[in-house]
Design a protein around this motif. Structure first.
Motif, PDB file in Angstrom:
ATOM      1  N   ALA A  48     -21.746 -74.029 -62.238  1.00  0.00           N
ATOM      2  CA  ALA A  48     -22.971 -74.824 -62.118  1.00  0.00           C
ATOM      3  C   ALA A  48     -24.093 -74.010 -61.491  1.00  0.00           C
ATOM      4  CB  ALA A  48     -22.705 -76.078 -61.290  1.00  0.00           C
ATOM      5  N   ALA A  49     -23.759 -73.182 -60.511  1.00  0.00           N
ATOM      6  CA  ALA A  49     -24.786 -72.365 -59.860  1.00  0.00           C
ATOM      7  C   ALA A  49     -25.387 -71.360 -60.831  1.00  0.00           C
ATOM      8  CB  ALA A  49     -24.193 -71.659 -58.645  1.00  0.00           C
ATOM      9  N   ALA A  50     -24.556 -70.714 -61.641  1.00  0.00           N
ATOM     10  CA  ALA A  50     -25.062 -69.739 -62.616  1.00  0.00           C
ATOM     11  C   ALA A  50     -25.981 -70.410 -63.619  1.00  0.00           C
ATOM     12  CB  ALA A  50     -23.893 -69.067 -63.335  1.00  0.00           C
ATOM     13  N   ILE A  51     -25.632 -71.619 -64.029  1.00  0.00           N
ATOM     14  CA  ILE A  51     -26.465 -72.373 -64.967  1.00  0.00           C
ATOM     15  C   ILE A  51     -27.814 -72.718 -64.329  1.00  0.00           C
ATOM     16  CG2 ILE A  51     -26.647 -74.568 -66.206  1.00  0.00           C
ATOM     17  CD1 ILE A  51     -23.513 -74.376 -66.472  1.00  0.00           C
ATOM     18  N   GLY A  52     -27.758 -73.184 -63.086  1.00  0.00           N
ATOM     19  CA  GLY A  52     -28.997 -73.542 -62.395  1.00  0.00           C
ATOM     20  C   GLY A  52     -29.899 -72.351 -62.165  1.00  0.00           C
ATOM     21  N   ILE A  53     -29.339 -71.214 -61.806  1.00  0.00           N
ATOM     22  CA  ILE A  53     -30.135 -70.007 -61.571  1.00  0.00           C
ATOM     23  C   ILE A  53     -30.839 -69.571 -62.849  1.00  0.00           C
ATOM     24  CG2 ILE A  53     -29.936 -67.540 -61.039  1.00  0.00           C
ATOM     25  CD1 ILE A  53     -27.747 -68.335 -58.998  1.00  0.00           C
ATOM     26  N   ALA A  54     -30.217 -69.847 -63.995  1.00  0.00           N
ATOM     27  CA  ALA A  54     -30.838 -69.520 -65.285  1.00  0.00           C
ATOM     28  C   ALA A  54     -31.929 -70.519 -65.670  1.00  0.00           C
ATOM     29  CB  ALA A  54     -29.774 -69.467 -66.375  1.00  0.00           C
ATOM     30  N   GLY A  55     -32.116 -71.554 -64.852  1.00  0.00           N
ATOM     31  CA  GLY A  55     -33.126 -72.558 -65.145  1.00  0.00           C
ATOM     32  C   GLY A  55     -32.630 -73.700 -65.989  1.00  0.00           C
ATOM     33  N   ALA A  56     -31.366 -73.654 -66.378  1.00  0.00           N
ATOM     34  CA  ALA A  56     -30.779 -74.724 -67.189  1.00  0.00           C
ATOM     35  C   ALA A  56     -30.158 -75.776 -66.273  1.00  0.00           C
ATOM     36  CB  ALA A  56     -29.746 -74.151 -68.146  1.00  0.00           C
ATOM     37  N   LYS A  57     -29.574 -76.800 -66.893  1.00  0.00           N
ATOM     38  CA  LYS A  57     -29.023 -77.914 -66.124  1.00  0.00           C
ATOM     39  C   LYS A  57     -27.532 -78.066 -66.406  1.00  0.00           C
ATOM     40  CE  LYS A  57     -29.282 -82.982 -65.712  1.00  0.00           C
ATOM     41  NZ  LYS A  57     -29.930 -84.210 -66.254  1.00  0.00           N
ATOM     42  N   PRO A  58     -26.693 -78.034 -65.357  1.00  0.00           N
ATOM     43  CA  PRO A  58     -25.280 -78.361 -65.559  1.00  0.00           C
ATOM     44  C   PRO A  58     -25.093 -79.866 -65.661  1.00  0.00           C
ATOM     45  CG  PRO A  58     -25.688 -77.848 -63.249  1.00  0.00           C
ATOM     46  CD  PRO A  58     -26.993 -77.657 -63.968  1.00  0.00           C
ATOM     47  N   VAL A  59     -24.362 -80.310 -66.661  1.00  0.00           N
ATOM     48  CA  VAL A  59     -24.051 -81.731 -66.826  1.00  0.00           C
ATOM     49  C   VAL A  59     -22.559 -81.898 -66.556  1.00  0.00           C
ATOM     50  CG1 VAL A  59     -23.990 -83.672 -68.423  1.00  0.00           C
ATOM     51  CG2 VAL A  59     -25.892 -82.029 -68.508  1.00  0.00           C
ATOM     52  N   ALA A  78     -30.799 -72.511 -55.343  1.00  0.00           N
ATOM     53  CA  ALA A  78     -29.408 -72.090 -55.521  1.00  0.00           C
ATOM     54  C   ALA A  78     -28.594 -72.608 -54.341  1.00  0.00           C
ATOM     55  CB  ALA A  78     -29.307 -70.570 -55.605  1.00  0.00           C
ATOM     56  N   PRO A  79     -27.511 -73.329 -54.591  1.00  0.00           N
ATOM     57  CA  PRO A  79     -26.789 -73.992 -53.502  1.00  0.00           C
ATOM     58  C   PRO A  79     -25.994 -73.008 -52.648  1.00  0.00           C
ATOM     59  CG  PRO A  79     -25.604 -74.282 -55.558  1.00  0.00           C
ATOM     60  CD  PRO A  79     -26.900 -73.605 -55.915  1.00  0.00           C
ATOM     61  N   GLU A  80     -25.923 -73.318 -51.374  1.00  0.00           N
ATOM     62  CA  GLU A  80     -24.987 -72.594 -50.509  1.00  0.00           C
ATOM     63  C   GLU A  80     -23.569 -72.945 -50.936  1.00  0.00           C
ATOM     64  OE1 GLU A  80     -23.627 -72.363 -45.778  1.00  0.00           O
ATOM     65  OE2 GLU A  80     -25.225 -73.726 -46.418  1.00  0.00           O
ATOM     66  N   SER A  81     -22.709 -71.952 -50.963  1.00  0.00           N
ATOM     67  CA  SER A  81     -21.326 -72.216 -51.354  1.00  0.00           C
ATOM     68  C   SER A  81     -20.628 -73.043 -50.288  1.00  0.00           C
ATOM     69  CB  SER A  81     -20.570 -70.903 -51.544  1.00  0.00           C
ATOM     70  OG  SER A  81     -19.183 -71.152 -51.656  1.00  0.00           O
ATOM     71  N   GLY A  82     -20.078 -74.184 -50.706  1.00  0.00           N
ATOM     72  CA  GLY A  82     -19.312 -75.005 -49.769  1.00  0.00           C
ATOM     73  C   GLY A  82     -18.045 -74.334 -49.315  1.00  0.00           C
ATOM     74  N   ILE A  83     -17.526 -73.406 -50.129  1.00  0.00           N
ATOM     75  CA  ILE A  83     -16.335 -72.647 -49.738  1.00  0.00           C
ATOM     76  C   ILE A  83     -16.702 -71.635 -48.667  1.00  0.00           C
ATOM     77  CG2 ILE A  83     -14.476 -71.149 -50.533  1.00  0.00           C
ATOM     78  CD1 ILE A  83     -14.907 -72.359 -53.343  1.00  0.00           C
ATOM     79  N   VAL A  84     -17.783 -70.886 -48.910  1.00  0.00           N
ATOM     80  CA  VAL A  84     -18.193 -69.843 -47.961  1.00  0.00           C
ATOM     81  C   VAL A  84     -18.554 -70.457 -46.609  1.00  0.00           C
ATOM     82  CG1 VAL A  84     -19.917 -68.061 -47.490  1.00  0.00           C
ATOM     83  CG2 VAL A  84     -18.904 -68.256 -49.776  1.00  0.00           C
ATOM     84  N   GLU A  85     -19.101 -71.665 -46.618  1.00  0.00           N
ATOM     85  CA  GLU A  85     -19.427 -72.328 -45.348  1.00  0.00           C
ATOM     86  C   GLU A  85     -18.184 -72.474 -44.474  1.00  0.00           C
ATOM     87  OE1 GLU A  85     -21.185 -76.563 -43.621  1.00  0.00           O
ATOM     88  OE2 GLU A  85     -20.455 -76.418 -45.685  1.00  0.00           O
ATOM     89  N   VAL A  86     -17.083 -72.897 -45.074  1.00  0.00           N
ATOM     90  CA  VAL A  86     -15.852 -73.057 -44.299  1.00  0.00           C
ATOM     91  C   VAL A  86     -15.281 -71.693 -43.924  1.00  0.00           C
ATOM     92  CG1 VAL A  86     -13.529 -74.035 -44.302  1.00  0.00           C
ATOM     93  CG2 VAL A  86     -15.391 -75.271 -45.402  1.00  0.00           C
ATOM     94  N   VAL A  87     -15.354 -70.731 -44.848  1.00  0.00           N
ATOM     95  CA  VAL A  87     -14.884 -69.377 -44.541  1.00  0.00           C
ATOM     96  C   VAL A  87     -15.630 -68.821 -43.333  1.00  0.00           C
ATOM     97  CG1 VAL A  87     -14.756 -67.000 -45.368  1.00  0.00           C
ATOM     98  CG2 VAL A  87     -14.143 -68.885 -46.907  1.00  0.00           C
ATOM     99  N   ASN A  88     -16.946 -68.957 -43.332  1.00  0.00           N
ATOM    100  CA  ASN A  88     -17.730 -68.430 -42.216  1.00  0.00           C
ATOM    101  C   ASN A  88     -17.391 -69.139 -40.907  1.00  0.00           C
ATOM    102  OD1 ASN A  88     -19.035 -66.556 -43.815  1.00  0.00           O
ATOM    103  ND2 ASN A  88     -20.795 -67.873 -44.219  1.00  0.00           N
TER     104      ASN A  88
END
Length: 397
Positions: A136-147, A22-32
């Motif tokens: 995309a993250a929700a799709i990946g966590i479910a084991g599916a693939k975002p296209v 599951a990817p780290e949020s690129g938004i949260v990285e800047v927020v932090n």
């Protein structure tokens, strides 16, 4: 030779890949990076600066005072589901029944449940990008693939190419994920485009996950954006994911809803039961107040956003360093700075040098890499100051 293993590495390696990757949020990285900076003006996340209105909080307080602190209906209390039906009937000019609505613990939970309903390992879901990264993250966590299908930029505006979208559909495709008005670009589908997207889904026998959360935030004088409700039939495979966060300034309340064919009711109830076991009654009472008393506040929010849109688009263009088009909907300005291709580095630089918090385009997938997203749902004086700071920082380069 001695090898060094990072603490916990073996534990992490033993996790399911869907969770581990599951990817780290690129938004949260800047927020932090900038969260604790004094005087920073934060425009990096999708919320305004107005607190939840008192009439909504009072409804929650009364519910708490009345002792409504027990388990409740998994699908949502009947009063809220009925209020949602009335709200939709008024907004879309057609009748809605309460059995189409299911209360969730946020718009994000609505997305998670919608994906879980239709997709799993080996499945694909097609998303026009740049897009809100949580899809995309929700799709990946479910084991599916975002296209991801990058949208075209024509004369500074994003445009959806239906032929490219159709070409991305394979036998593994389970759904199109359509966000209109869109976060982060402000792209807003026309009724004709909605019809074409629905026809494409019907042709391939796939679902549509529709995020129309920003439907009230449009700037052409219309009361709302075009919707799949304008073109669909009751039996169409459309799942609407929704939230109370944006219209009624309730981001911290974590309450949303799914609209779906009533035949799916027991399955959706089961997924709610096994994740949160329902939303708190006092939060649902607040949501009813938002729907029934909130139209003046929604109108205020839209008016403020329209003013903010003007301040930001005109101010950024005046730098002569920025490429943008004012968004048709939602409350974000997506723009790029000439000569700067690394938006992550630029977002961090603007935190440090301009004391302004923006979201990097790298967070929003293919097609967004060079952009920055700015949320203009904020008071005018702050936005005027943001423009001044950005003008100064960009002129210094």
């Amino acid at each position: 030779m001695t090898t060094t293993t990072l603490p916990g590495a073996s534990l992490i390696a033993d996790l399911r890949p869907e969770a581990r990757n599951a990817p780290e949020s690129g938004i949260v990285e800047v927020v932090n990076h900038g969260r604790l900076k004094q005087g920073l003006i934060p425009l990096w996340v999708g919320e305004g600066d107005l607190p939840t209105p008192d009439f909504i909080a009072r409804a929650a307080n009364k519910s708490l005072a009345d002792g409504e602190t027990f388990y409740t209906w998994q699908r949502g209390i009947p009063e809220l589901r009925e209020a949602l039906a009335r709200y939709h009937t008024a907004l879309y000019g057609q009748p809605f029944s309460s059995d189409r609505f299911f209360v969730t613990g946020s718009g994000m939970q609505s997305v998670q449940i919608a994906v879980r309903l239709i997709a799993g390992p080996g499945d694909e879901l097609v998303i026009p990008t740049p897009a809100w990264p949580n899809f995309a993250a929700a799709i990946g966590i479910a084991g599916a693939k975002p296209v991801c299908v990058p949208m075209d930029l024509e004369h500074g505006r994003f445009k959806l190419d239906l032929d490219k979208l159709a070409a991305a559909i394979t036998p593994r495709t389970r759904a199109l994920v359509i966000n209109s008005p869109a976060n982060p670009t402000g792209w807003t589908a026309t009724k004709a485009e909605m019809g074409a997207l629905l026809a494409l889904a019907r042709k391939h026998g796939i679902w549509i996950i529709a995020d129309e959360i920003y439907a009230r935030f449009v700037y052409d004088g219309s009361p709302r954006a075009a919707s799949f409700h304008d073109v669909m039939e009751p039996e169409d495979r459309v799942l609407f994911v929704q939230t109370f966060s944006k219209n009624w300034a309730m981001t911290g309340w974590r309450v949303g809803w799914i609209e779906a064919p009533p035949a799916l009711g027991q399955v959706i109830e089961n997924l709610i039961q096994y994740s949160t076991s329902g939303s708190p009654v006092f939060v649902q009472r607040a949501a009813i107040a938002a729907l029934e008393e909130g139209e003046p506040f929604v109108a205020q929010q839209i008016a403020r956003a329209a003013e903010g849109r003007k301040i930001i688009s005109e101010g950024l263009l005046a730098t002569n360093r920025v490429s943008l088009a004012a968004p048709d909907g939602a409350f974000y300005q997506f723009f790029s700075v000439d000569g700067r291709s690394d938006s992550r580095a630029l977002a961090i630089e603007l935190v440090d040098k301009a004391n302004v918090g923006l979201a990097p385009g790298t967070a929003f997938g293919p097609g967004g890499e060079t952009g920055l997203r700015l949320c203009f749902a904020r008071k005018a004086s702050d936005l005027v100051e943001v423009v001044a700071r950005l003008q100064k920082a960009l002129a210094a380069r």
